[in-house]
Design an enzyme around this catalytic site. Structure first.
Site, mmCIF file in Angstrom:
data_model
loop_
_atom_site.group_PDB
_atom_site.id
_atom_site.type_symbol
_atom_site.label_atom_id
_atom_site.label_comp_id
_atom_site.label_asym_id
_atom_site.label_seq_id
_atom_site.Cartn_x
_atom_site.Cartn_y
_atom_site.Cartn_z
ATOM 1 N N ASN A 135 0.918 -1.150 -0.051
ATOM 2 C CA ASN A 135 -0.014 -0.046 -0.223
ATOM 3 C C ASN A 135 0.744 1.314 0.008
ATOM 4 O OD1 ASN A 135 1.028 -0.595 2.691
ATOM 5 N ND2 ASN A 135 -0.630 0.487 3.488
ATOM 6 N N GLU A 136 2.280 1.049 -0.260
ATOM 7 C CA GLU A 136 3.097 2.428 -0.199
ATOM 8 C C GLU A 136 2.709 3.634 -1.106
ATOM 9 O OE1 GLU A 136 5.485 -0.745 1.319
ATOM 10 O OE2 GLU A 136 3.866 -0.834 -0.173
ATOM 11 N N VAL A 137 1.982 3.387 -2.192
ATOM 12 C CA VAL A 137 1.824 4.484 -3.160
ATOM 13 C C VAL A 137 0.456 5.241 -2.276
ATOM 14 C CG1 VAL A 137 0.661 5.237 -5.310
ATOM 15 C CG2 VAL A 137 2.528 3.510 -5.165
ATOM 16 N N ILE A 139 0.095 5.793 0.878
ATOM 17 C CA ILE A 139 0.561 6.380 1.755
ATOM 18 C C ILE A 139 1.713 7.189 1.616
ATOM 19 C CG2 ILE A 139 -0.540 4.772 3.686
ATOM 20 C CD1 ILE A 139 2.301 3.522 3.903
ATOM 21 N N MET A 141 4.351 6.830 -0.449
ATOM 22 C CA MET A 141 5.723 6.355 -0.492
ATOM 23 C C MET A 141 5.893 5.607 -1.922
ATOM 24 S SD MET A 141 6.206 4.713 3.128
ATOM 25 C CE MET A 141 6.394 5.731 4.677
#
Length: 240
Positions: A135-137, A139, A141
């Site tokens: 889920n980085e994108v 949040i 990142m």
């Protein structure tokens, strides 16, 4: 079944299988201490000729929710860089392990937790309402290069766009098609099934042939990951 505990990690021997229980009482975050304890367990397994396979087992409701937010949201850039690189080195070690590694995913496997799944040979997950994915994108990142490398190697090509760029999270059951999970079992059966899979691998695979085959089919990916992790450490800026 001898049990040994080191912080949030407890190891248990079942015949030729070493089970590594991860339980920090919370989100099973990958902290410096958790990573070090997992590495110590892997050291023990690889040094013991009687151990022929490994299981990584989460706590109820959580396999791992990612890197330690106490570090990741802090102001110490060196600590952030080191933690992400240490996590990358652990995933790299799992993917290149001379022993088969089976995951018993007991709940949420997010971010670095999902990357741990990618480092394991076989991933068994509970059929529950849990979130699995990167889920980085979402949040703000960007995944480090080493994480993109193993994700591209292991995830279904049909799902790369949604899994990486669109930060799509799925249930464990849907994660089978994406490539994070290999099979789902009823909640509570994760460990027994993972241990059975590991025991079968331990009994049927020749250790030397397994290690050479892993190197043959994953060598280029492992070499690239190692280079990328080293670059992250030396760059002095967060890869996220």
């Amino acid at each position: 079944m001898a049990m040994e505990r080191s912080g949030a990690v407890t190891t248990e021997r079942r015949d030729a299988v070493l089970i590594v229980h991860l339980d920090d009482g919370k989100a099973n975050a990958l902290s410096f201490d958790m990573i070090a304890a997992i590495n110590a367990a892997l050291d023990d397994a690889e040094a013991d000729d009687e151990i022929r396979a490994i299981v990584l087992h989460g706590r109820p409701g959580k396999f791992s929710a990612g890197f330690d937010l106490g570090v990741m949201l802090g102001d110490d850039m060196t600590a952030i860089i080191d933690l992400v690189a240490d996590g990358g080195a652990l995933v790299h070690r799992l993917y290149g392990s001379p022993l088969p590694v089976v995951a018993a995913s007991t709940g949420h496997a997010l971010a670095a937790g999902a990357l741990l799944l990618l480092g394991c040979d076989v991933r068994v997950a509970g059929d529950i309402e849990a979130k699995v994915g990167l889920n980085e994108v979402a949040i703000k990142m960007v995944l480090p290069d080493w994480a993109l490398t193993i994700a591209i190697d292991r995830l279904s090509k049909r799902h790369l766009q949604r899994a990486l760029a669109n930060a799509r999270l799925t249930t464990p059951r849907d994660a089978v098609d994406v490539g994070f999970v290999d099979e789902v079992v009823p909640e509570g059966d994760e460990l027994d099934r993972a241990a059975a899979v590991a025991a079968e691998l331990a009994a049927t695979l020749d250790p030397s042939a397994y290690a050479r085959t892993v190197r043959a089919i994953r060598g280029s990916v492992l070499d690239l990951m190692a280079e990328q992790i080293a670059n992250d450490r030396s760059a002095g800026v967060s890869p996220l």
